[in-house]
Design a protein around this motif. Structure first.
Motif, PDB file in Angstrom:
ATOM      1  N   ASN A 191      -7.150   8.119  -0.145  1.00 40.46           N
ATOM      2  CA  ASN A 191      -6.080   8.939   0.395  1.00 40.46           C
ATOM      3  C   ASN A 191      -6.646   9.853   1.461  1.00 40.46           C
ATOM      4  OD1 ASN A 191      -3.681   8.101  -1.046  1.00 40.46           O
ATOM      5  ND2 ASN A 191      -4.769   8.803  -2.865  1.00 40.46           N
ATOM      6  N   GLY A 233      -7.415   2.044  -1.341  1.00 39.09           N
ATOM      7  CA  GLY A 233      -7.003   3.160  -2.186  1.00 39.09           C
ATOM      8  C   GLY A 233      -7.277   4.575  -1.701  1.00 39.09           C
ATOM      9  N   THR A 279       0.855  -1.194   0.000  1.00 39.62           N
ATOM     10  CA  THR A 279       0.000   0.000   0.000  1.00 39.62           C
ATOM     11  C   THR A 279       0.892   1.245   0.000  1.00 39.62           C
ATOM     12  OG1 THR A 279      -0.036  -0.077   2.395  1.00 39.62           O
ATOM     13  CG2 THR A 279      -1.891  -1.090   1.260  1.00 39.62           C
ATOM     14  N   ASN A 280       0.357   2.328  -0.505  1.00 42.12           N
ATOM     15  CA  ASN A 280       1.044   3.614  -0.463  1.00 42.12           C
ATOM     16  C   ASN A 280       2.401   3.556  -1.159  1.00 42.12           C
ATOM     17  OD1 ASN A 280       1.424   6.286   0.243  1.00 42.12           O
ATOM     18  ND2 ASN A 280       2.196   5.835   2.293  1.00 42.12           N
ATOM     19  N   SER A 281       2.465   2.881  -2.286  1.00 42.54           N
ATOM     20  CA  SER A 281       3.741   2.793  -3.000  1.00 42.54           C
ATOM     21  C   SER A 281       3.684   3.519  -4.347  1.00 42.54           C
ATOM     22  CB  SER A 281       4.144   1.325  -3.184  1.00 42.54           C
ATOM     23  OG  SER A 281       3.130   0.595  -3.832  1.00 42.54           O
ATOM     24  N   GLY A 282       2.574   4.182  -4.627  1.00 45.35           N
ATOM     25  CA  GLY A 282       2.492   4.993  -5.849  1.00 45.35           C
ATOM     26  C   GLY A 282       2.022   4.227  -7.076  1.00 45.35           C
ATOM     27  N   LYS A 283       1.453   3.038  -6.899  1.00 44.48           N
ATOM     28  CA  LYS A 283       0.996   2.233  -8.037  1.00 44.48           C
ATOM     29  C   LYS A 283      -0.099   2.967  -8.818  1.00 44.48           C
ATOM     30  CE  LYS A 283      -0.517  -1.011  -5.236  1.00 44.48           C
ATOM     31  NZ  LYS A 283      -0.180  -0.659  -3.855  1.00 44.48           N
ATOM     32  N   THR A 284      -1.111   3.414  -8.076  1.00 45.04           N
ATOM     33  CA  THR A 284      -2.248   4.062  -8.739  1.00 45.04           C
ATOM     34  C   THR A 284      -1.824   5.401  -9.325  1.00 45.04           C
ATOM     35  OG1 THR A 284      -3.509   3.069  -6.941  1.00 45.04           O
ATOM     36  CG2 THR A 284      -4.721   4.489  -8.434  1.00 45.04           C
ATOM     37  N   TYR A 285      -0.938   6.080  -8.633  1.00 46.96           N
ATOM     38  CA  TYR A 285      -0.447   7.380  -9.099  1.00 46.96           C
ATOM     39  C   TYR A 285       0.161   7.236 -10.499  1.00 46.96           C
ATOM     40  CZ  TYR A 285       2.297  11.713  -9.077  1.00 46.96           C
ATOM     41  OH  TYR A 285       2.838  12.930  -9.393  1.00 46.96           O
ATOM     42  N   LEU A 323       6.319   4.224  -0.165  1.00 40.55           N
ATOM     43  CA  LEU A 323       6.954   5.544  -0.280  1.00 40.55           C
ATOM     44  C   LEU A 323       7.241   6.195   1.057  1.00 40.55           C
ATOM     45  CD1 LEU A 323       4.745   6.892  -3.200  1.00 40.55           C
ATOM     46  CD2 LEU A 323       7.188   6.377  -3.322  1.00 40.55           C
ATOM     47  N   ARG A 332       0.029   8.420   4.550  1.00 41.26           N
ATOM     48  CA  ARG A 332       0.086   8.413   3.088  1.00 41.26           C
ATOM     49  C   ARG A 332       1.126   9.404   2.606  1.00 41.26           C
ATOM     50  NH1 ARG A 332      -2.181   4.172   0.749  1.00 41.26           N
ATOM     51  NH2 ARG A 332      -2.964   5.259  -1.088  1.00 41.26           N
ATOM     52  N   TYR A 333       1.846   9.008   1.579  1.00 39.91           N
ATOM     53  CA  TYR A 333       2.862   9.883   0.985  1.00 39.91           C
ATOM     54  C   TYR A 333       2.184  11.178   0.526  1.00 39.91           C
ATOM     55  CZ  TYR A 333       6.615  11.265  -2.226  1.00 39.91           C
ATOM     56  OH  TYR A 333       7.606  11.943  -2.874  1.00 39.91           O
ATOM     57  N   ARG A 366      -3.404   2.700   5.237  1.00 42.43           N
ATOM     58  CA  ARG A 366      -4.004   4.048   5.109  1.00 42.43           C
ATOM     59  C   ARG A 366      -3.274   5.086   5.956  1.00 42.43           C
ATOM     60  NH1 ARG A 366      -5.367   3.370   0.749  1.00 42.43           N
ATOM     61  NH2 ARG A 366      -4.675   1.247   0.943  1.00 42.43           N
TER      62      ARG A 366
HETATM   63  N1  LIG Z   1       5.629  10.294  -7.716  1.00 39.19           N
HETATM   64  C1  LIG Z   1       4.753  10.857  -6.890  1.00 39.19           C
HETATM   65  N2  LIG Z   1       4.728  12.191  -6.701  1.00 39.19           N
HETATM   66  C2  LIG Z   1       3.851  12.764  -5.867  1.00 39.19           C
HETATM   67  N3  LIG Z   1       2.907  12.080  -5.138  1.00 39.19           N
HETATM   68  C3  LIG Z   1       2.888  10.754  -5.277  1.00 39.19           C
HETATM   69  C4  LIG Z   1       3.811  10.069  -6.147  1.00 39.19           C
HETATM   70  N4  LIG Z   1       3.549   8.750  -6.073  1.00 39.19           N
HETATM   71  C5  LIG Z   1       2.521   8.639  -5.205  1.00 39.19           C
HETATM   72  N5  LIG Z   1       2.125   9.827  -4.738  1.00 39.19           N
HETATM   73  C6  LIG Z   1       1.054  10.073  -3.749  1.00 39.19           C
HETATM   74  O1  LIG Z   1       1.203   9.105  -2.727  1.00 39.19           O
HETATM   75  C7  LIG Z   1      -0.068   8.616  -2.285  1.00 39.19           C
HETATM   76  C8  LIG Z   1      -0.117   7.126  -2.452  1.00 39.19           C
HETATM   77  O2  LIG Z   1      -0.026   6.813  -3.847  1.00 39.19           O
HETATM   78  P1  LIG Z   1      -0.995   5.764  -4.525  1.00 39.19           P
HETATM   79  O3  LIG Z   1      -2.390   6.003  -4.115  1.00 39.19           O
HETATM   80  O4  LIG Z   1      -0.658   5.749  -5.955  1.00 39.19           O
HETATM   81  O5  LIG Z   1      -0.447   4.446  -3.823  1.00 39.19           O
HETATM   82  P2  LIG Z   1      -0.913   2.958  -4.032  1.00 39.19           P
HETATM   83  O6  LIG Z   1       0.326   2.143  -4.066  1.00 39.19           O
HETATM   84  O7  LIG Z   1      -1.836   2.848  -5.178  1.00 39.19           O
HETATM   85  O8  LIG Z   1      -1.657   2.722  -2.665  1.00 39.19           O
HETATM   86  P3  LIG Z   1      -2.853   1.713  -2.263  1.00 39.19           P
HETATM   87  O9  LIG Z   1      -2.442   0.338  -2.666  1.00 39.19           O
HETATM   88  O10 LIG Z   1      -2.873   1.886  -0.808  1.00 39.19           O
HETATM   89  O11 LIG Z   1      -4.043   2.215  -2.953  1.00 39.19           O
HETATM   90  C9  LIG Z   1      -1.099   9.361  -3.118  1.00 39.19           C
HETATM   91  O12 LIG Z   1      -1.551  10.468  -2.383  1.00 39.19           O
HETATM   92  C10 LIG Z   1      -0.328   9.806  -4.333  1.00 39.19           C
HETATM   93  O13 LIG Z   1      -0.874  10.967  -4.893  1.00 39.19           O
END
Ligand SMILES: Nc1ncnc2c1ncn2[C@@H]1O[C@H](COP(=O)(O)OP(=O)(O)OP(=O)(O)O)[C@@H](O)[C@H]1O
Length: 479
Positions: free
Chosen positions: A305, A303, A85-91, A220, A341-342, A338
């Motif tokens: 934030n 997911g 979680t919170n590793s920027g996958k969805t971003y 992250l 969160r980054y 949760r």
């Molecule tokens: N490269 C980046 N620059 C700025 N913000 C980022 C970056 N990557 C991720 N974030 C921010 O970090 C937070 C977590 O990212 P994201 O939702 O993509 O994670 P995730 O791995 O999909 O998490 P989950 O599995 O918990 O849904 C979000 O608020 C996202 O906007």
């Protein structure tokens, strides 16, 4: 009461005696019209061997990739974004969606679809929002943010995202993720989620001839499991999110925390009306609001934030519709993830429990890998039910569903979705003057909100009659 009603309906149907073990000869015109089930108008490279089949086995669900001829016309580029979680996958996936000329985001929650639609519209990428409860169309939109059940498999897109792909293994909703995975017709398909889904998705996509690649991510910002429990409600502080698994418990906890006189609590749980849920989440996220503590169900686990500093599990058990059981490794990690969160105002997340006895499970789960998924949910499509129904015109939807549930043949990658709730809905609506499509639509969209009291069944019957037109308008395009 509902189960009594269902039992009586089921015995009245006597479906297994009347429609047992079909292998039905199909006429040429039916075969041509429904060719894609036999592979005739799908990918000729791969699916032509049974084009001229003269017998059609309705119960054979072993080749679900052939149900989606539109997607099979493409050799899709599928990118699995996997990590904690919170590793920027969805971003990363959303960046691709934003720069595409047309696209769709499919998420497990209305709130996630809402977040994505808001984000894209803010970035001047017009985006519609489509969920089971609403359609918000934006002029000129070529992008859509939808709940996964609403994914349109008849349109072509440049780019698609299926978020929380590990839900493909969900007992009740897995089939919607499978449908999106196999059916979305996009040049690029981004799947975001837990690494536990990778082997299964790769195996399933061997049959589609898509190009599949895996991109792995690291968390992250740190997540620190606490060695001590919270113990007392007096120790709850700003940014905390207390997690519980029933509405009653959520309101009980809210009251206990507010009784300390230090905090006001927002609440988020699945069955809250969407607008209220969104308002509560926004209130908690807004640093200037007085609502600085959140009490929530596992609806926050996927997911979202939120500005959470610390997750506090009030219990490590939940009732899953059948029994009270321990939370799974995957559920614990999702919910704990949760915190911190980054990019939020809490750069480090913390996670703990209310009770000391729950800490060992929390700690061991956070250190473990989620078990690899072995099978994906499956459910017959409307087209398949409709074909079956045309061959057996005296049989209602309930009997048809029961028959598929009992006799469908699946390959080893799939399990039949637990459709008990759908059967309850079917039992009610089968007596209404609706077509099969309307009934099917209600079954796959309304079952989540059905509970088992006679009052609610009566209410639902009235509701279905009233809502049929508006709901059908929403669903017409996607089934
Ligand atoms: N490269 C980046 N620059 C700025 N913000 C980022 C970056 N990557 C991720 N974030 C921010 O970090 C937070 C977590 O990212 P994201 O939702 O993509 O994670 P995730 O791995 O999909 O998490 P989950 O599995 O918990 O849904 C979000 O608020 C996202 O906007």
């Amino acid at each position: 009461m509902a189960s009594v009603f269902l039992r009586s309906r089921l015995s009245h149907c006597s479906v297994s005696r009347r429609v047992h073990g079909y292998t039905v000869p199909v006429k040429i015109n039916l075969e041509l019209k429904l060719g894609y089930f036999c592979g005739s108008h799908t990918d000729k490279r791969q699916f032509s061997s049974s084009t001229y089949c003269s017998m059609f086995d309705f119960m054979d669900l072993t080749r679900p990739h052939t149900w989606y001829p539109n997607a099979r016309k493409k050799r899709r580029k599928v990118i699995l974004h996997v990590g904690p979680t919170n590793s920027g996958k969805t971003y990363q996936a959303l960046k691709q969606l934003e720069s595409s000329s047309s696209g769709v985001y499919c998420g497990p929650l209305r709130l996630l679809a809402w977040e994505v639609a808001k984000r894209l519209n803010k970035a001047n990428v017009p985006c519609d929002l489509i969920t089971g409860q609403e359609v918000e169309e934006v002029e000129g939109a070529k992008h859509k943010a939808v709940t996964v059940e609403m994914a349109d498999v008849n349109r072509d897109y440049d780019c698609a995202i299926i978020d929380e792909i590990q839900m493909i293994g969900c007992r009740t909703r897995g089939f919607s993720f499978t449908r999106a995975l196999l059916g979305i017709s996009a040049d690029e398909v981004h799947l975001c989620g837990d690494p536990a889904a990778v082997p299964l998705v790769q195996e399933i996509l061997k049959s589609t001839d898509d190009d599949v690649m895996v991109q792995s991510y690291e968390r992250l910002s740190p997540l620190v499991p606490s060695k001590v429990p919270v113990g007392s409600f007096a120790d709850v502080s700003t940014g905390d999110c207390v997690v519980a698994f029933s509405r009653r418990e959520i309101y009980k906890l809210k009251k206990k925390i507010q009784n300390q006189g230090k905090h006001l609590c927002s609440v988020v749980y699945g069955s809250l009306p969407p607008e209220t849920r969104t308002r509560q989440a926004l209130m908690f996220n807004d640093a200037s609001s007085d609502f600085d503590v959140l009490v929530a169900s596992d609806a926050i686990g996927m997911g979202l934030n939120l500005n959470i500093s610390r997750i506090i599990f009030s219990t490590m058990e939940k009732f899953d519709g059948e029994e009270v059981r321990d939370l799974t490794v995957s559920e614990i990690k999702q919910i704990a993830g949760r915190a911190g969160r980054y990019g939020s105002k809490f750069p480090v997340g913390e996670v703990t429990c209310l009770h000391e006895s729950d800490l060992p499970l929390l700690h061991s789960a956070l250190k473990s890998q989620s078990p690899v998924l072995e099978r994906a949910g499956l459910f017959p499509t409307y087209d398949l039910l409709s074909m079956f129904s045309r061959s057996h015109p005296t049989i209602g939807l309930l009997e048809t569903l029961v028959h598929f549930y009992k006799h469908a043949k699946l390959s080893s990658n799939y399990f039949m979705t637990d459709c008990e709730q759908m059967l309850k809905v079917a039992a009610v609506i089968d007596v209404l003057p609706l077509g099969l499509k309307e009934k099917y639509v209600f079954c796959i969209s309304a079952y989540k909100s059905l509970t088992s009291t006679a009052v609610q069944l009566t209410w639902m019957t009235r509701f279905l009659l009233r809502a049929s037109h508006s709901l059908l308008k929403i669903m017409h395009k996607v089934v």
